[in-house]
Design an enzyme around this catalytic site. Structure first.
Site, short mmCIF file in Angstrom:
data_model
loop_
_atom_site.label_atom_id
_atom_site.label_comp_id
_atom_site.label_asym_id
_atom_site.label_seq_id
_atom_site.Cartn_x
_atom_site.Cartn_y
_atom_site.Cartn_z
N ARG B 50 0.86 -1.19 0.00
CA ARG B 50 0.00 0.00 0.00
C ARG B 50 0.89 1.23 0.00
O ARG B 50 2.11 1.13 0.12
CB ARG B 50 -1.02 0.01 1.15
CG ARG B 50 -0.66 -0.65 2.45
CD ARG B 50 0.42 -0.02 3.25
NE ARG B 50 0.26 1.40 3.46
CZ ARG B 50 1.23 2.22 3.80
NH1 ARG B 50 2.46 1.77 4.00
NH2 ARG B 50 1.02 3.50 3.96
N GLY B 51 0.24 2.40 -0.12
CA GLY B 51 1.02 3.64 -0.20
C GLY B 51 1.09 4.05 -1.66
O GLY B 51 1.35 3.24 -2.54
N ALA B 52 0.86 5.34 -1.89
CA ALA B 52 0.73 5.82 -3.27
C ALA B 52 1.92 5.44 -4.15
O ALA B 52 1.74 4.81 -5.20
CB ALA B 52 0.49 7.32 -3.27
N ARG B 84 -7.99 -0.28 -6.15
CA ARG B 84 -7.98 0.88 -5.25
C ARG B 84 -8.34 2.12 -6.07
O ARG B 84 -7.47 2.74 -6.69
CB ARG B 84 -6.58 1.08 -4.62
CG ARG B 84 -6.00 -0.11 -3.86
CD ARG B 84 -6.67 -0.38 -2.50
NE ARG B 84 -6.86 0.75 -1.63
CZ ARG B 84 -5.96 1.23 -0.76
NH1 ARG B 84 -4.78 0.67 -0.67
NH2 ARG B 84 -6.24 2.26 0.02
N ASP B 219 -2.31 10.43 -1.33
CA ASP B 219 -2.62 9.44 -2.36
C ASP B 219 -2.90 10.12 -3.69
O ASP B 219 -2.74 9.52 -4.75
CB ASP B 219 -3.82 8.59 -1.93
CG ASP B 219 -3.42 7.69 -0.78
OD1 ASP B 219 -3.33 8.19 0.36
OD2 ASP B 219 -3.14 6.51 -1.04
N ASN B 229 -5.90 12.04 1.10
CA ASN B 229 -4.99 11.20 1.89
C ASN B 229 -5.82 10.41 2.90
O ASN B 229 -7.03 10.59 3.01
CB ASN B 229 -3.92 12.07 2.57
CG ASN B 229 -2.77 11.25 3.14
OD1 ASN B 229 -2.28 10.32 2.49
ND2 ASN B 229 -2.33 11.57 4.34
#
Lengths: 331, 331
Positions: B50-52, B84, B219, B229
């Site tokens: 995960r995480g942009a 996502r 994000d 975010n």
């Protein structure tokens, strides 16, 4: 106990205390009997019984317990008051029973008053809940925080009973999850519609126009009207102001403490780091991690729309006048 | 891997992907091998990765995986993007690999760029972190959110390496606890001092003067500068403004999406209610309870002090000019 109805959160039973063990909710509704002051102190520290008004009754009943057991009343009083430094009702309940000729009768009377006071808060406060209002609440200011009925949730209950069809956003309220465990459980039993949210989601819901008012309880209100309540309350008040949403505090008038000037004078309890580093008993943070865990925060009076009390609805400006009213006397 | 150093969050390994399974942190550091697009999609959905910025690499590597397996690239692209909906980097990574003659080389190149971009964000951003600054962060915008190094935590890392002795308040970040699980783990390994707090405690710390700046990732940043975010970010921004505390957003310039006008145009992913009602398989809310679980919120540009990017520090006013700059071209 009929469906939807609860036993009293805390009650005097001849020579002992019966209380709902809130550590075990919502998994099971267990009423425990407490026969010593030490056991009661442990119940208070571990949050088996919590909430400002319930702690007032617990304090008085703790002194009553010492008196029927022939124990030292002053030692009992000191032990009880030391368990939760921020809760003004706890100390007030202890002192009231201590000063009474008959601590048992005083404790029983205090518990009866608490129920009447909460119904009165609901009676006055219901006017701020419009038809179909979406109320956001934090922590548990319900029957479980009192002897019964509730303060903030008492107002919601009164609105529900008056056919106003309120809906409640329930902040889960980390770290102890009083929202998702206790408030959700109470609302579910009462048939009042609600949704649980994480505490961080309140801002998004306000921005989306999905919150009509914020309604919380308080552990202490100062003479200046500052509100000491569960950590996270202050952030809600700032968000409510930012969005022009009313922010109401439902409290027994006795929670207003004329001897505390402002929020800066209130000691804020720091609780065990483990409450933050674990979730429902399971450690989540790495072994080396440490936490800060202030149990309460302070919302300045200027962010409060009104105080919903058993003496009617007060605004920050009128609160001080009411506190200074000599008629208050022995209330 | 030396102590304190991490393997890459996600990496291409010949004909497969290796990634840190973040669901198992901080309990154990496990690198899993992913050999199919379906398995990768499940890793993305369940937040194993995960995480942009990391999702940008995952998207490109997913297309690379389809190409080496002889699977349909367009089907892979569609499946990956659908996992996502809010993450702009994921879709951008997918499209970039899809448009390339050699998806594998493109994915590997994107991952290398990500590291360089993050170091550049740290290089520019470090100037906003004063000596001994107490930084409050939300979620995980660290090495684990990227291929390595981190965006918001990359800036903290750069400040630490520059001898500025930063301290970090780590919002635990319910419901998935990326703060207490991942950010705490990264900071602990890096030897950067920190304390975990519940999300609701940020306001009390700001009011007490214990927060010097807020530093988060994003994000997606819209053309107008609105920041999408992790849910809870918006509340921090409102609190920071209320206290006059700077609120900085550390992002790769590529996270700014010129095709999205404002935050109102961004679809906000609603995740499973169970994330709110339970943790690690343990239900806390009563059986009848339901939840709302928006994964993100929108912080309007007017609450942002600055964007710390690999192209330097931009303010809301200069952001749009930078986005419209034709030099941007194929970046």
């Amino acid at each position: 106990v009929t469906p939807g109805e609860l036993p009293p959160t805390i009650a005097w039973a001849g020579d002992r205390i019966r209380l709902i063990d809130q550590r075990r909710l919502p998994d099971e509704l267990v009423v425990v009997e407490v026969t010593t002051v030490a056991a009661l102190c442990e119940c208070i520290r571990s949050l088996a019984v919590r909430g400002a008004p319930a702690l007032g009754a617990a304090g008085a009943m703790g002194v009553a317990l010492a008196s029927v057991r022939g124990a030292s009343l002053t030692e009992a009083a000191e032990a009880l008051i030391g368990t939760r430094p921020t809760a003004v009702n706890l100390a007030a309940g202890v002192r009231r029973a201590l000063a009474a000729a008959d601590p048992v009768a005083e404790a029983v009377g205090l518990a009866e008053e608490d129920l009447a006071v909460n119904r009165s808060i609901g009676h006055h406060g219901v006017t701020v809940v419009g038809h179909g209002a979406r109320v956001l609440t934090h922590c548990n200011a319900g029957a479980l925080a009192c002897v019964g009925y509730g303060t903030a949730l008492g107002v919601v209950r009164a609105a529900h009973d008056a056919g106003r069809s309120p809906f409640v956003w329930v902040d889960e309220t980390r770290p102890v999850l009083q929202g998702s465990r206790l408030t959700a459980w109470e609302l579910d039993r009462a048939g009042i519609p609600f949704r649980v949210i994480v505490d961080g989601a309140a801002g998004a819901l306000m921005a989306a126009g999905e919150v009509d008012l914020v309604l919380v309880g308080a552990d202490r209100v100062t003479r200046s009207g500052d509100v000491v309540n569960k950590v996270g309350t202050y952030g809600l008040a700032v968000l409510a102001r930012h969005h022009g949403i009313p922010f109401h505090v439902a409290v027994p008038f006795s929670t207003i403490d004329p001897s505390t000037g402002t929020g800066a004078d209130v000691p804020i309890e720091e609780r065990d780091e483990a409450e933050v580093l674990a979730w429902a008993g399971r450690r989540v943070a790495p072994a080396g991690a440490r936490a800060r865990n202030p149990a309460f925060d302070v919302t300045p009076a200027e962010l409060v729309t009104s105080y919903l009390t058993d003496r009617g609805i007060l605004e920050p400006g009128s609160l001080r006048l009411a506190v200074d009213d000599p008629v208050r006397g022995g209330s």
